[in-house]
Design a protein around this motif. Structure first.
Motif, PDB file in Angstrom:
ATOM      1  N   ASN A 107       0.842  -1.148   0.110  1.00 19.22           N
ATOM      2  CA  ASN A 107       0.043  -0.004   0.041  1.00 19.22           C
ATOM      3  C   ASN A 107       0.800   1.402  -0.029  1.00 19.22           C
ATOM      4  O   ASN A 107       0.625   2.106   0.627  1.00 19.22           O
ATOM      5  CB  ASN A 107      -0.938  -0.109   1.294  1.00 19.22           C
ATOM      6  CG  ASN A 107      -2.039  -1.155   1.183  1.00 19.22           C
ATOM      7  OD1 ASN A 107      -2.285  -1.530  -0.077  1.00 19.22           O
ATOM      8  ND2 ASN A 107      -2.447  -1.527   2.457  1.00 19.22           N
ATOM      9  N   VAL A 108       2.099   1.339  -0.903  1.00 20.85           N
ATOM     10  CA  VAL A 108       2.732   2.397  -0.828  1.00 20.85           C
ATOM     11  C   VAL A 108       2.075   3.591  -1.847  1.00 20.85           C
ATOM     12  O   VAL A 108       1.949   3.290  -2.863  1.00 20.85           O
ATOM     13  CB  VAL A 108       4.126   2.104  -1.514  1.00 20.85           C
ATOM     14  CG1 VAL A 108       5.127   3.404  -1.528  1.00 20.85           C
ATOM     15  CG2 VAL A 108       4.685   1.218  -0.664  1.00 20.85           C
ATOM     16  N   LYS A 109       2.037   4.531  -1.008  1.00 17.50           N
ATOM     17  CA  LYS A 109       1.318   5.882  -1.835  1.00 17.50           C
ATOM     18  C   LYS A 109       2.291   7.127  -1.503  1.00 17.50           C
ATOM     19  O   LYS A 109       2.843   7.251  -0.488  1.00 17.50           O
ATOM     20  CB  LYS A 109       0.007   6.187  -1.370  1.00 17.50           C
ATOM     21  CG  LYS A 109      -1.008   5.042  -1.708  1.00 17.50           C
ATOM     22  CD  LYS A 109      -2.504   5.220  -1.100  1.00 17.50           C
ATOM     23  CE  LYS A 109      -2.891   6.837  -1.734  1.00 17.50           C
ATOM     24  NZ  LYS A 109      -3.318   6.329  -3.391  1.00 17.50           N
ATOM     25  N   VAL A 110       2.287   7.999  -2.651  1.00 13.36           N
ATOM     26  CA  VAL A 110       3.152   9.251  -2.398  1.00 13.36           C
ATOM     27  C   VAL A 110       2.070  10.538  -2.665  1.00 13.36           C
ATOM     28  O   VAL A 110       1.783  10.424  -4.112  1.00 13.36           O
ATOM     29  CB  VAL A 110       4.322   9.354  -3.223  1.00 13.36           C
ATOM     30  CG1 VAL A 110       5.059  10.784  -2.996  1.00 13.36           C
ATOM     31  CG2 VAL A 110       5.186   8.317  -2.871  1.00 13.36           C
ATOM     32  N   GLU A 111       1.600  11.134  -1.852  1.00 11.00           N
ATOM     33  CA  GLU A 111       0.486  12.138  -2.165  1.00 11.00           C
ATOM     34  C   GLU A 111       1.055  13.325  -1.303  1.00 11.00           C
ATOM     35  O   GLU A 111       1.302  13.339  -0.430  1.00 11.00           O
ATOM     36  CB  GLU A 111      -0.823  11.891  -1.903  1.00 11.00           C
ATOM     37  CG  GLU A 111      -1.286  10.655  -2.869  1.00 11.00           C
ATOM     38  CD  GLU A 111      -2.813  10.535  -2.419  1.00 11.00           C
ATOM     39  OE1 GLU A 111      -3.456   9.887  -3.421  1.00 11.00           O
ATOM     40  OE2 GLU A 111      -3.227  10.447  -1.411  1.00 11.00           O
ATOM     41  N   PRO A 112       0.921  14.581  -1.991  1.00 16.88           N
ATOM     42  CA  PRO A 112       0.620  14.809  -3.452  1.00 16.88           C
ATOM     43  C   PRO A 112       1.980  14.409  -4.193  1.00 16.88           C
ATOM     44  O   PRO A 112       2.939  14.916  -3.874  1.00 16.88           O
ATOM     45  CB  PRO A 112       0.259  16.391  -3.548  1.00 16.88           C
ATOM     46  CG  PRO A 112       0.937  16.967  -2.488  1.00 16.88           C
ATOM     47  CD  PRO A 112       1.126  15.885  -1.278  1.00 16.88           C
TER      48      PRO A 112
END
Length: 991
Positions: free
Chosen positions: A98-103
């Protein structure tokens, strides 16, 4: 049960993860780090070196990870570095998910918006986490900043290529927990070559996430995770801002109601096309029509897939109307979004309604700005039936935004979020239309705001002027308002027409029409000037009672004429008019009547009575001396006057003038005398050696210088000859006057000009029988003209050669009056330029020189030429200069104004070195309707510097246009692709 294996030698194994083929690569950089930190036992070092040939450096990967790792474990086991243990099971690597980079992108530029980005990931167990920025070259520099310089110690598979890399840790050995972990990054790297904090410049970077579990053996590490993160700290660029027309006229009259604000956007991502939605009409079981998706024309993923990928997700959506529909179509888009926690939630747009009244290309943004990771379905499709087989809507991403607002002078918003043409889809050229009003006149401020997907914002302001109030023409009047120009007495010949131009500068036309009650366009008799630029303030123009052909209007009659002053605003296309009436009275007063007097009297004073038209002025002459004017009865014109007779034969006559000095009207001559000796001579009218102007119908002769009334006699006769040939006419006697009446009245158009000889023969007993007399007179009605005018314009001077002609054949009055002849040049602003030198080459040819013209453009050469008979002609010739500060400015003009049978319209290029390749001329009326279109490309001159068109005053259907003011519009294209446009007006007054 087999005992588990325990690793006695602790080392780090880093694994690169290829997103394409899921293959793993390894390195032993961790071993090298343990060696440097003296954490690897010396015996282990020696055994590794002696048995496997290992040295404490990074091992170049070349064998598949499973094979190399198995071989390495086998060596360690055989050498005693690995032993069996029954007390503990084999440790498992940490799972990163579940890797996320935001924004992403984010914008570390200190504007308070999206300054940082957040990394979020889920760990299967507590671990030490490192996040690194990957560099793929030995020397890494961006915009002069050295980011990394070292040996590429690791490798990653990017696609099918294995690429070496080095890295900087941006979040060093964070202690992660089992479950969700989050941390922020400000775009700074801290462990680079110089050991300084460096803010990375704008670019897209590859990140590498590693996790090392925290079990006691520290043997296994997770599979690394790679991805990209973008830094975008530069705001979008708004350039090439323009407003046209400016000023504009927002009064909803269809002329210049909109001001188009054009601008160019750069530095924004393009909105990407997601797909096309198409709707069609179907029938339910009851036969009622309804809308549903048209699968044949809808992008497949909208109805065949649950995971239509949206570029740059998560991101809002944009909907653009691409076909006509007669009724509303409503729908919504549903999808799912992955939250930072890893949870998935359903999201949907608000209802999107495609309205039939909106033009194709209308953009419908989702008011909620819902962010999508992918689209799941289209639902709620409904609407009324339409005739279209397929109604299409384009679906795009919505990355970045732009809006245009307009504020008034009180800083209040009068127009918000103006629609853009074309719809906003990222970088490009856009136009926003402000209008149609109504809006108050004044200066408005427009604000263009552009925001990219990183939150960087740029705004540009400018002004646009609204001018809807028309030009005002105040105080129109004429002094005097009644003139009598045709009688040639230089009294009441001119009327000064004055007015005040208010509000702003305009192009003014002043015309004279017949009649004061019934007005039609073909009643035009005189255009004093047309489409002439005039400044605010008072203006005066003189009308001499002549028409455009130079003839006096209404000869021998009274008539009312309508004066129309129209002011055209070339910026707003508004036209204002003012009207008034001038009376032209060219009708001489009725014959003055004197009541008879006795031929002889013994009274020294007698009373003379008579009658004239009411309002006339009467002058009574006694023996050629004017007496005090008598008082006239205002209602009937009766008058009386006392005559003091002299001791000779008294001659009494009178003349009358009307209020505008028409006349004189001559009375008969009365004689009253004391008996004396009679003498006399024959006198003529026109007098001997006189010059006649205007019409001439008769010549008279009588005996003058006598104190007795003498009659010509029944045999009296008069003859008139020209060039030795007798003129047709009749002789008659009226009282004491011999009258010759021409069969054809001598015209005043110049055709009858010349020298005339008069012979009169009378039979008068008192003068000793037959009395003969001769006289000459000259008729001169032909004004001088030009036989040749040549103008040469250079950068240093203007040279003029003009040859004049009088056309006369009568030496006493023919020829040019050189002293009364003038030549000037009128500048575009109306200022007159006097010549530097004037030289007469002969009696009819003038040569003049002027200094250099200061501004390039259209000038007028004014020639005022007089003959020795006193007639004057004013001539005008257009002069085009391409020199001076206005170089490069093209000009357009019309040969003759107003156009009567045709209009010769010219365009002269001011663009040196460029050739005209295409020329289109359009004619519009003042409502903006296209009247005539002429493609005159074939008429371009061989040098490609000018083009001329001939308009025969017809519309595109071949019918003649009505008289009035028209707009001609040049559209000329040059060989460099540039197009130049010039718009002007011309007047049409067909004969």
């Amino acid at each position: 049960m087999q005992a588990p294996i325990r690793v006695k030698v602790v080392f780090f194994l880093r694994i690169g993860y290829n997103m394409e083929n899921k293959s793993l690569v390894n390195s032993f950089r961790g071993l090298d780090r343990l060696r440097k930190e003296n954490r690897l036992p010396f015996a282990c070092k020696k055994k590794l070196q002696s048995l496997y040939g290992l040295t404490m450096r990074i091992i170049r990967p070349g064998v598949r990870i499973i094979k190399r790792f198995t071989t390495f474990l086998a060596i360690l086991f055989l050498t005693g570095l690995i032993t069996a243990s029954e007390s503990s099971g084999q440790d498992q690597p940490t799972v990163i998910s579940n890797v996320k980079v935001e924004p992403s992108p984010f914008s570390p530029n200190n504007d308070g918006i999206n300054e940082t980005t957040k990394f979020s990931l889920t760990l299967s167990e507590p671990s030490t986490v490192s996040v690194e920025i990957v560099f793929f070259s030995n020397l890494v520099e961006q915009e002069g900043i050295r980011l990394y310089n070292g040996v590429m110690t690791d490798t990653l598979f990017l696609g099918d290529e294995k690429i070496p890399f080095a890295s900087d840790t941006i979040y060093y050995t964070t202690e992660g927990v089992a479950g969700l972990n989050e941390f922020t990054w400000d775009g700074v790297i801290r462990y680079n070559l110089t050991k300084e904090e460096i803010q990375l410049p704008d670019s897209t970077y590859t990140y590498l996430i590693r996790a090392e579990d925290k079990d006691t053996d520290d043997q296994f590490k997770s599979r690394p995770v790679t991805g990209t993160v973008t830094i975008d700290s530069r705001p979008p660029v708004i350039s090439s801002v323009s407003v046209s027309p400016n000023p504009f006229s927002p009064n909803s009259d269809g002329l210049n109601d909109f001001a188009r604000i054009r601008f160019t956007l750069n530095g924004l991502p393009q909105n990407a096309t997601v797909g096309i939605l198409a709707f069609r009409i179907s029938l339910d079981i009851n036969g009622n029509p309804f809308f549903e998706l048209d699968n044949a024309n809808t992008t497949d993923e909208f109805y065949t897939s649950d995971s239509l990928q949206v570029p740059f997700a998560p991101i809002p959506l944009q909907f653009i109307k691409r076909s006509l529909n007669k009724e509303n179509i409503s729908f919504s888009i549903r999808g799912r979004r992955v939250l930072a926690s890893g949870d998935i939630v359903d999201v949907s747009t608000s209802t999107i309604t495609i309205s039939p009244g909106d033009p194709v290309g209308t953009t419908y943004p989702d008011p909620n700005g819902t962010l999508f990771s992918f689209i799941d379905q289209v639902e709620g499709v409904n609407g009324s039936p339409a005739e279209n087989a397929s109604n299409t809507v384009e679906v795009r991403t919505a990355a970045g935004a732009v809006r245009v607002d307009v504020r008034n002078s009180l800083n209040l918003i009068v127009a918000s979020n103006l629609p853009l043409d074309p719809p906003f889809i990222g970088n490009g050229v856009y136009a926003a239309s402000f209008g149609p009003g109504p809006f108050d006149d004044g200066v408005y401020t427009y604000l263009i705001i552009a925001v990219d997907e990183s939150g960087n914002q740029t705004q540009v302001t400018g002004t646009v002027t609204a001018r809807s109030n028309p030009i005002n023409i105040a105080g129109l009047q004429a002094a005097p308002d009644t003139i009598s120009p045709a009688d040639g007495n230089n009294k009441f010949d001119l009327s000064a027409i004055s007015y005040n131009l208010q509000n702003r500068t305009g192009n003014v036309t002043l015309q004279i029409f017949r009649d004061s009650t019934v007005f039609v366009s073909n009643n035009l008799v005189r255009t004093l000037f047309s489409n002439t630029a005039q400044q605010e303030g008072p203006h005066t123009e003189i009308w001499d009672g002549r028409n455009d052909s130079g003839e006096y209007v209404s000869p021998g009659e009274e008539r009312a004429y309508r004066v129309i002053v129209s002011a055209f605003d070339p910026q707003t296309f508004e036209t204002t008019e003012a009207r008034m009436v001038i009376f032209v009275d060219n009708l001489p007063p009725q014959a003055l009547q004197l009541n008879p007097l006795p031929a002889q009297t013994q009274e020294a004073s007698i009373t003379l009575t008579g009658r004239s038209d009411p309002g006339d002025s009467v002058v009574v002459f006694l023996n050629g001396q004017a007496l005090e004017p008598p008082a006239l009865d205002p209602n009937f014109g009766f008058f009386e006057i006392q005559l003091d007779l002299q001791s000779v034969t008294n001659l009494v006559n009178a003349i009358a003038f009307d209020p505008v000095k028409n006349g004189p009207s001559y009375s008969d001559t009365l004689k009253v005398s004391f008996p004396l000796d009679i003498t006399g001579r024959v006198g003529f009218f026109p007098p001997d050696s006189s010059v006649v102007r205007g019409l001439l119908a008769r010549v008279t002769a009588l005996v003058a210088d006598t104190d007795k009334l003498l009659f010509p006699g029944e045999a009296a006769v008069m003859r008139i000859t020209q060039r030795g040939l007798p003129l047709a006419g009749t002789s008659a006697i009226s009282g004491d006057t011999l009258i010759f009446t021409f069969e054809d009245t001598l015209a005043d158009d110049g055709s009858e000009d010349g020298l005339y000889e008069v012979f009169a023969s009378m039979d008068i007993t008192e003068l000793g029988g037959r009395a003969e007399a001769r006289a000459i007179f000259t008729v001169d009605n032909r004004a001088p003209d030009t036989a040749r005018v040549e103008v040469e314009v250079s950068a240093d001077e203007v040279a003029v050669v003009a040859e004049f002609t009088d056309g006369g054949v009568y030496p006493s009055v023919s020829g040019i009056d050189q002293g009364a002849t003038e030549v000037v040049i009128e500048e575009p602003g109306g200022k007159l330029i006097e010549p530097a030198t004037i030289t007469w080459l002969d009696s009819n040819t003038l040569e003049a020189s002027f200094g250099a013209l200061q501004v390039a453009g259209l000038y007028y050469l004014r020639l005022t030429v007089s003959d020795r008979g006193g007639l004057t002609t004013i001539l005008s010739k257009q002069v085009v200069s391409s020199f001076g500060p206005g170089q490069g400015r093209s000009v357009a003009f019309v040969d003759d104004v107003p156009a009567r049978t045709q209009a010769r319209i010219h365009f002269i290029s001011g663009r040196g070195g460029k050739r005209i390749t295409r020329a289109i001329l359009r004619i519009f009326n003042l409502r903006g309707d296209l009247v005539r279109r002429l493609d005159v490309t074939g008429l371009i001159d061989p040098e490609g510097t000018s083009v001329s068109a001939e308009w025969l005053l017809e519309n595109d259907s071949g019918s003649l246009v009505v008289n009035g003011v028209f707009i001609y519009y040049w559209e000329v294209t040059f060989n460099d692709g540039r197009t130049e446009r010039i718009r002007k007006t011309l007047a049409v007054a067909r004969r």
